[in-house]
Design a protein around this motif. Structure first.
Motif, PDB file in Angstrom:
ATOM      1  N   THR A   1      22.666  44.910  12.663  1.00  0.00           N
ATOM      2  CA  THR A   1      23.099  45.296  14.006  1.00  0.00           C
ATOM      3  C   THR A   1      24.526  45.818  13.958  1.00  0.00           C
ATOM      4  OG1 THR A   1      21.693  43.617  15.027  1.00  0.00           O
ATOM      5  CG2 THR A   1      23.502  44.466  16.365  1.00  0.00           C
TER       6      THR A   1
ATOM      7  N   VAL B   1      27.810  46.356  15.894  1.00  0.00           N
ATOM      8  CA  VAL B   1      28.444  45.759  17.072  1.00  0.00           C
ATOM      9  C   VAL B   1      29.737  46.516  17.360  1.00  0.00           C
ATOM     10  CG1 VAL B   1      29.297  43.646  18.145  1.00  0.00           C
ATOM     11  CG2 VAL B   1      27.521  43.511  16.385  1.00  0.00           C
TER      12      VAL B   1
ATOM     13  N   ARG C   1      29.964  53.804  25.069  1.00  0.00           N
ATOM     14  CA  ARG C   1      28.679  54.343  24.597  1.00  0.00           C
ATOM     15  C   ARG C   1      28.843  55.774  24.092  1.00  0.00           C
ATOM     16  NH1 ARG C   1      23.911  53.506  28.665  1.00  0.00           N
ATOM     17  NH2 ARG C   1      23.152  55.042  27.200  1.00  0.00           N
TER      18      ARG C   1
ATOM     19  N   ARG D   1      19.797  48.260  15.376  1.00  0.00           N
ATOM     20  CA  ARG D   1      20.166  47.878  16.739  1.00  0.00           C
ATOM     21  C   ARG D   1      21.660  48.105  16.928  1.00  0.00           C
ATOM     22  NH1 ARG D   1      20.529  42.058  18.925  1.00  0.00           N
ATOM     23  NH2 ARG D   1      20.600  42.459  21.137  1.00  0.00           N
ATOM     24  N   ILE D   2      22.048  48.433  18.150  1.00  0.00           N
ATOM     25  CA  ILE D   2      23.466  48.587  18.493  1.00  0.00           C
ATOM     26  C   ILE D   2      23.745  47.685  19.683  1.00  0.00           C
ATOM     27  CG2 ILE D   2      25.266  50.179  19.263  1.00  0.00           C
ATOM     28  CD1 ILE D   2      23.577  52.422  17.945  1.00  0.00           C
ATOM     29  N   ARG D   3      24.811  46.928  19.580  1.00  0.00           N
ATOM     30  CA  ARG D   3      25.165  46.004  20.658  1.00  0.00           C
ATOM     31  C   ARG D   3      26.637  46.224  21.024  1.00  0.00           C
ATOM     32  NH1 ARG D   3      24.597  40.834  18.306  1.00  0.00           N
ATOM     33  NH2 ARG D   3      26.843  40.593  18.217  1.00  0.00           N
ATOM     34  N   PHE D   4      26.927  46.058  22.288  1.00  0.00           N
ATOM     35  CA  PHE D   4      28.297  46.178  22.785  1.00  0.00           C
ATOM     36  C   PHE D   4      28.760  44.810  23.247  1.00  0.00           C
ATOM     37  CE2 PHE D   4      26.405  50.306  23.081  1.00  0.00           C
ATOM     38  CZ  PHE D   4      27.397  51.149  22.620  1.00  0.00           C
ATOM     39  N   ASP D   5      29.840  44.344  22.661  1.00  0.00           N
ATOM     40  CA  ASP D   5      30.419  43.045  22.995  1.00  0.00           C
ATOM     41  C   ASP D   5      31.830  43.231  23.533  1.00  0.00           C
ATOM     42  OD1 ASP D   5      28.114  42.088  21.771  1.00  0.00           O
ATOM     43  OD2 ASP D   5      29.162  40.885  20.269  1.00  0.00           O
TER      44      ASP D   5
ATOM     45  N   ARG E   1      28.713  38.532  24.454  1.00  0.00           N
ATOM     46  CA  ARG E   1      27.787  39.320  23.638  1.00  0.00           C
ATOM     47  C   ARG E   1      26.841  40.129  24.505  1.00  0.00           C
ATOM     48  NH1 ARG E   1      26.560  37.131  18.192  1.00  0.00           N
ATOM     49  NH2 ARG E   1      28.148  35.555  17.776  1.00  0.00           N
ATOM     50  N   GLY E   2      26.564  41.328  24.026  1.00  0.00           N
ATOM     51  CA  GLY E   2      25.566  42.154  24.678  1.00  0.00           C
ATOM     52  C   GLY E   2      25.890  42.526  26.104  1.00  0.00           C
TER      53      GLY E   2
ATOM     54  N   HIS F   1      26.391  45.342  27.159  1.00  0.00           N
ATOM     55  CA  HIS F   1      25.662  46.578  27.452  1.00  0.00           C
ATOM     56  C   HIS F   1      24.920  46.965  26.188  1.00  0.00           C
ATOM     57  CE1 HIS F   1      24.748  50.135  29.706  1.00  0.00           C
ATOM     58  NE2 HIS F   1      25.090  50.895  28.686  1.00  0.00           N
ATOM     59  N   GLU F   2      23.596  46.891  26.230  1.00  0.00           N
ATOM     60  CA  GLU F   2      22.818  47.195  25.025  1.00  0.00           C
ATOM     61  C   GLU F   2      22.080  48.490  25.180  1.00  0.00           C
ATOM     62  OE1 GLU F   2      20.919  44.094  22.914  1.00  0.00           O
ATOM     63  OE2 GLU F   2      21.937  42.571  24.066  1.00  0.00           O
TER      64      GLU F   2
END
Length: 134
Positions: free
Chosen positions: A57, A59, A87, A103-107, A130-131, A133-134
C-alpha cells in the motif's frame, strides 16, 4: 522599524515547527514498519509531505503540526480542497514512477509539540488518522 524583523520570526518559527513535525511523522511511519519513500515532494502545483510504503500500500501522508496550547486536533486544518489537491499531486507523482501499487491510502498525522520546548522529544504527541480519503 522592527516590524519586518518580527514578521520574519514567526515564519521562521513556523517553518522550524513544521520540520520538527515532519521529522516526528517520518519517525512514526518507520516505527510502524513503513518505508519512507519521499519527504517533501513538490512541483509547481503543491507539495506532498510524506510518501511511504506500508507493504503493498502506498500511503500519502499530510503532516499537520502545532506547537501551542489550543486543544483542537490539527487534522481540522485538512480541508476537502486540501485532500483533493493531495489526490491530484499523488497522480502526478505516480506518473513519474515505474512501480504500481495495489492500494493507495491518504493519511493525516497530527503532531503536537510542547509550546515552550518544541524540540523536546518527550513533548511530542502524535495522532494518526488513517484512510481520510481512499
Amino acid at each position: 522599524m522592527s516590524r519586518p524583523a518580527r514578521r520574519g520570526r514567526p515564519a521562521d518559527r513556523r517553518a522550524h515547527i513544521g520540520r520538527l513535525g515532519e521529522d516526528a511523522a517520518a519517525d512514526h511511519a518507520r516505527s510502524l514498519g513503513w518505508v519512507v519513500l519521499v519527504r517533501n515532494w513538490r512541483n509547481r502545483y503543491g507539495e506532498l509531505d510524506l510518501i511511504a510504503a506500508d507493504g503493498t500500500t502506498l500511503v500519502v501522508v499530510e503532516v499537520k503540526t502545532r506547537a501551542g496550547r489550543t486543544f483542537d486536533d490539527p487534522v481540522m486544518a485538512v480541508t476537502p480542497a486540501k485532500l483533493s489537491r493531495m489526490r491530484r499531486l499523488t497522480r502526478m507523482w505516480l506518473a513519474e514512477q515505474e512501480r504500481r501499487w495495489e492500494r493507495i491510502r491518504f493519511d493525516v498525522v497530527a503532531v503536537r509539540l510542547d509550546a515552550h520546548e518544541p524540540e523536546d522529544p518527550g513533548g511530542v504527541r502524535i495522532t494518526h488518522h488513517r484512510g481520510v480519503h481512499e
